[in-house]
Scaffold this motif. Structure first.
Motif, PDB file in Angstrom:
ATOM      1  N   TYR B 237       0.865  -1.173  -0.019  1.00 11.99           N
ATOM      2  CA  TYR B 237       0.110   0.019  -0.037  1.00 11.99           C
ATOM      3  C   TYR B 237       1.002   1.246  -0.022  1.00 11.99           C
ATOM      4  CZ  TYR B 237      -3.276  -3.707   1.068  1.00 11.99           C
ATOM      5  OH  TYR B 237      -4.110  -4.621   1.101  1.00 11.99           O
ATOM      6  N   ASP B 239       3.919   3.236  -2.375  1.00 11.45           N
ATOM      7  CA  ASP B 239       4.786   2.810  -3.743  1.00 11.45           C
ATOM      8  C   ASP B 239       6.267   3.377  -3.240  1.00 11.45           C
ATOM      9  OD1 ASP B 239       6.043   3.085  -5.862  1.00 11.45           O
ATOM     10  OD2 ASP B 239       4.709   4.539  -7.073  1.00 11.45           O
ATOM     11  N   ALA B 302      -2.395   9.274   3.644  1.00 16.77           N
ATOM     12  CA  ALA B 302      -2.568   9.634   2.165  1.00 16.77           C
ATOM     13  C   ALA B 302      -2.469  11.043   2.177  1.00 16.77           C
ATOM     14  CB  ALA B 302      -3.791   9.001   1.534  1.00 16.77           C
ATOM     15  N   ASP B 311      -1.351   4.103  -1.547  1.00 16.76           N
ATOM     16  CA  ASP B 311      -1.926   3.598  -2.740  1.00 16.76           C
ATOM     17  C   ASP B 311      -3.084   2.394  -1.915  1.00 16.76           C
ATOM     18  OD1 ASP B 311      -3.671   2.407  -4.708  1.00 16.76           O
ATOM     19  OD2 ASP B 311      -1.783   1.448  -5.724  1.00 16.76           O
ATOM     20  N   LYS B 313      -5.451   0.829  -2.955  1.00 12.08           N
ATOM     21  CA  LYS B 313      -5.952  -0.016  -3.856  1.00 12.08           C
ATOM     22  C   LYS B 313      -4.653  -0.937  -4.270  1.00 12.08           C
ATOM     23  CE  LYS B 313      -9.788   2.303  -5.801  1.00 12.08           C
ATOM     24  NZ  LYS B 313      -9.559   3.428  -5.097  1.00 12.08           N
ATOM     25  N   ASP B 314      -3.613  -0.914  -3.715  1.00 12.18           N
ATOM     26  CA  ASP B 314      -2.465  -1.849  -4.006  1.00 12.18           C
ATOM     27  C   ASP B 314      -2.936  -3.317  -3.805  1.00 12.18           C
ATOM     28  OD1 ASP B 314       0.013  -2.654  -4.722  1.00 12.18           O
ATOM     29  OD2 ASP B 314       1.158  -2.392  -2.811  1.00 12.18           O
TER      30      ASP B 314
END
Lengths: 187, 659
Positions: B237, B239, B302, B311, B313-314
């Motif tokens: 989650y 990067d 975030a 992220d 949506k990872d």
């Protein structure tokens, strides 16, 4: 009831004895070589190894009440064989003195013998075996002990009726006085 | 007409002391097709080999029987010797007259008769031998290391420094393993993190090393030189290509959960780096505690991340790569003592802790900043009891083996307590004190000099009385029951294989011992190899050991990998199984019994009279097959045969013995 190791009532005494004997108690890893070689172990109630173990744990009660400290012959077999050269005879001797100072005598005959021996030396500057034997037998009430050996020993001049004296018994007396002044135990 | 030579070895007096070797040679000379039979003092020696080479030329031999030691000892030696002669190296049979005859018998007459039988069997078999030829397989010079503890780190650096590509797979978010959790290392008292974190940084920065954290191996195929490995990287989650590791997210995250790294003694956030020196030095989100991922509310990280790295949506990703070699370095876990030792409170007493928990309590970067404080009330303990062998040397409740490191770290713990807490008392209950290492016995001596009281005996029970933890045991040196009233108790718990190692060993097709430690190929002579070619071992996955041994083993495994990678291709043994597709009925029995996963079922075009049909048959992967012969024993139609050990050869041996 199990013994609680937190109570180390004798730690101070044990450490002072060890310090005077020049022994580092922690060095003993309880291999038992001392006990295995001890010629008196058969008569002891506390094996030489156990004596060191109790001192490590700061428990002098068992040692002060033991027969072993009175039975040690100071032959030094244990020290000679110990991998860490731990001077057990000195620990025994100092523990015996500590016991005596507290009025505790594990083996009365040993204490008596020691006393009679020292009186003898004070008197003549040397021990007088025949007298010593006689006094010892009378004191212990075992009148006939070792009597069967007397004729043989007299005949071969191993003991005599007359005491042997030193040339200068006064010097021996002075030595003993000095030892007592320095804190030695009286006979 | 074959021309067989027979050489019977004295092996000094190893064989000749029990077996009448001259009689064995004389009997051999009487056998049909044996044209040369002699004895030799030491057949494996240079002169011994020269005698055989000369005889091969002189008598035009085309096959050879050597009656000597086990083929495990010198088969390779004699095959190498035959490479320079007119005989194919596989036209050789060895009769084991040493391990299986002379060493196990005392009756000379009967031993000689048995030796003659063994020789006759070998002669009968060699008659059936056919020349075999090795083939080669290419080697992909890339190494996979499973586990990022000190073993994996050391092995990775060594292989990478030699110029080969390395991938480390670590299931936790950071490499470092257990070593980085420790405070100081025995016997030198080096700061554990100070000596391991530079190595972690080296791994992170090494151009030849690819780091895959939060990842696990999910599938392994192929064989030495080219393993096909699938690695699954869990969703992080975050990067990591964009993240700079600024740590702002961690400071703002509102969710706090117990920190695994600090053994639950303090809290971490849901988006977290396991510890300050983590490599990679970038956070991940723990999906089990993150509010956004669980409830869809929050997302503070975030909002604050200046680079937009978060992220939610990872998803997990899978990568498949080819590796030439694999080093297993999966390490250990501690035995779950709470489930096993009710007599020690089974986890009910907060102040009964493990050695690893103590490491965190005494560590300057730990939850108490290095002050030794009781977990229950945060006070300094005065009387501390250390109990060794909790789970070790206890086949009834735990494991039968010795965990090897505990004697030393317990001595170290005692030293640290006595050093940091003046006036404290430490009592160590032990069964034996084992200090086999450089400077170890001296460290133990020093700990006793510090004042630690060693008591020989196991604690039978811990109970609470007047706020103290009473430990009951026996001083077996005195032969008396004793007790200690403790403020804190540290348990030296047994090492057990890392959780989940069974799944991995099954995937890799490597053996484990009954305790699930990975089995080495030979306990003395091949300690870092497995029975499967190309798979090596490093560290505690093979058995309990301390850091110096782990590092040494890791470097040894790295050398094995470098040795393999020094060639572009490698020879494979020709003694592998082959399938007669005509006879194969496609039952698949061999597929299930193959321990190396070398056999699969394939569909082929076949003829049934005039008709063309599809037929399912077994097929052997020559790279994977190790020539064990399980399949030939299992095959009900006799379709599978093992080159070098064909059914025909074995039947001839049986005939020689029985007819």
């Amino acid at each position: 009831m199990e013994e609680c190791l937190n109570a180390r009532s004798g730690a101070e005494l044990a450490n002072s004895i060890a310090a005077r004997a020049g022994v580092k108690l922690h060095e003993c890893y309880q291999c038992g070589k001392c006990t295995a070689g001890c010629p008196m172990a058969h008569a002891m109630d506390l094996m030489p190894r156990q004596l060191v173990r109790y001192m490590q744990l700061g428990r002098m009660e068992e040692i002060l009440g033991s027969k072993s400290v009175w039975l040690c012959a100071s032959c030094h077999t244990c020290v000679e064989r110990c991998p860490h050269s731990i001077d057990i005879p000195s620990l025994m001797e100092l523990s015996r003195q500590a016991a005596k100072a507290r009025g505790r005598v594990g083996v009365k005959t040993v204490d008596m013998f020691s006393g009679i021996f020292m009186q003898n030396v004070k008197m003549f500057g040397k021990s007088h075996e025949a007298l010593m034997e006689g006094v010892y037998n009378v004191t212990t009430g075992r009148f006939m002990q070792d009597m069967e050996n007397v004729p043989h020993m007299l005949k071969n001049k191993m003991v005599g009726i007359e005491p042997h004296t030193t040339n200068n018994p006064e010097e021996i007396k002075a030595l003993i006085e000095r030892a007592l002044e320095m804190g030695g135990e009286d006979a | 007409m074959s021309r067989i030579g027979v050489v019977v070895c004295h092996c000094g007096t190893n064989i000749a002391g029990v077996v009448d070797v001259e009689r064995v040679a004389a009997e051999a000379a009487k056998l049909p097709n044996v044209v040369f039979a002699v004895t030799n003092k030491y057949t494996c020696s240079e002169p011994g080999q020269a005698t055989m080479k000369a005889a091969i030329e002189e008598h035009q031999l085309d096959r050879l029987v050597i009656c000597s030691c086990s083929p495990r000892m010198h088969e390779a030696t004699f095959r190498r010797m035959l490479k320079d002669t007119r005989i194919n190296p596989y036209m050789l049979e060895i009769a084991n007259l040493r391990e299986q005859c002379a060493w196990v018998h005392t009756d000379k007459e009967k031993a000689t008769e048995k030796a003659i039988d063994l020789m006759r069997m070998a002669v009968a078999k060699v008659e059936q031998n056919k020349p075999l030829f090795t083939s080669t397989i290419p080697i992909h010079k890339k190494c996979l290391i499973i586990g990022g503890g000190i073993a994996g780190i050391q092995a990775a650096l060594d292989v990478a420094d030699a110029g080969y590509q390395v991938t480390i797979v670590e299931r936790e978010p950071s490499i470092g393993g257990h070593m980085v959790m420790l405070d100081k290392t025995f016997p030198t008292l080096d700061c554990s993190a100070c000596i391991s974190t530079p190595k972690m940084v080296d791994v992170g920065q090494h151009p030849n090393i690819t780091l895959m954290t939060s990842s696990e191996v999910v599938n392994v195929g192929g064989y030495v030189g080219s393993f096909e490995v699938t690695i699954k990287q869990k969703a992080r989650y975050v990067d990591h290509t964009k993240c700079t590791g600024c740590g702002l997210c961690e400071t703002k995250c509102p969710t706090k959960v117990p920190s695994e790294f600090n053994q639950g003694y303090n809290k971490r956030t849901a988006i977290y780096k396991p510890f300050a020196q983590a490599v990679p030095a970038k956070p991940v989100i723990d999906p089990d505690s993150c509010k956004m991922l669980k409830e869809g509310k929050c997302g503070v990280c975030a909002k604050v991340c200046p680079l937009g790295c978060i992220d939610f949506k990872d998803t997990a990703k899978e990568y498949t790569e080819t590796y030439g070699a694999i080093i297993v370095a999966t390490g250990y876990d501690l035995i779950p003592w709470q489930d096993l030792y009710g007599e020690y409170g089974g986890g009910r007493y907060a102040d009964v802790i493990t050695g690893l928990q103590f490491e965190r309590l005494v560590n300057a970067s730990g939850p108490t900043e290095g002050h030794i404080l009781r977990p229950s009330d945060g006070t300094e303990p005065k009387d501390v009891v250390i109990i060794k062998c909790v789970g070790s040397r206890d086949p009834h409740k735990g494991k039968s083996y010795c965990s090897r490191a505990c004697c030393m770290y317990s001595a170290k713990h005692a030293h640290q307590i006595l050093e940091k807490l003046p006036g404290a008392n430490v009592y160590i209950f032990y069964m034996d004190v084992r200090t086999p290492g450089k400077g170890y016995e001296e460290f133990y001596d020093r700990t006793r000099a510090d004042g630690a009281v060693y008591i020989r005996g196991r604690v039978s029970k811990i109970y609470k009385e007047n706020g103290k933890l009473v430990c009951k045991g026996e001083d077996t040196l005195l032969g008396k029951p004793v007790s200690v009233q403790a403020d804190m108790v540290v348990l030296a718990t047994a090492m057990v294989p890392a959780v989940g190692v069974e799944k991995l060993t099954t995937m890799l097709g490597i053996a484990t011992d009954p305790d699930k430690w990975v089995q080495e190929a030979h306990p003395k002579l091949r300690p870092v190899e497995t029975q499967t070619g190309g798979i090596f071992l490093a560290g505690t996955c093979q058995g309990p050991k301390d850091i110096p041994d782990t590092v040494a083993q890791a470097s040894a495994a790295a050398v094995k990998v470098c040795g393999l990678f020094s060639k572009d291709e490698m020879e494979t043994s020709p003694m592998i199984s082959g399938v007669d597709q005509q006879k194969c009925c496609g039952c698949g029995f061999c597929v299930n019994c193959c321990p190396y996963k070398a056999i699969s079922l394939v569909e082929i075009d076949a003829r049934e009279g005039a008709r063309r049909v599809k037929k399912t048959v077994a097929s052997v992967n020559s790279g994977l097959c190790q020539g064990c012969g399980c399949c030939t024993a299992a095959c009900r139609t006799g379709a599978i045969d093992l080159s070098g050990y064909t059914n025909a050869q074995i039947l001839k041996e049986v005939d020689a013995l029985c007819l």
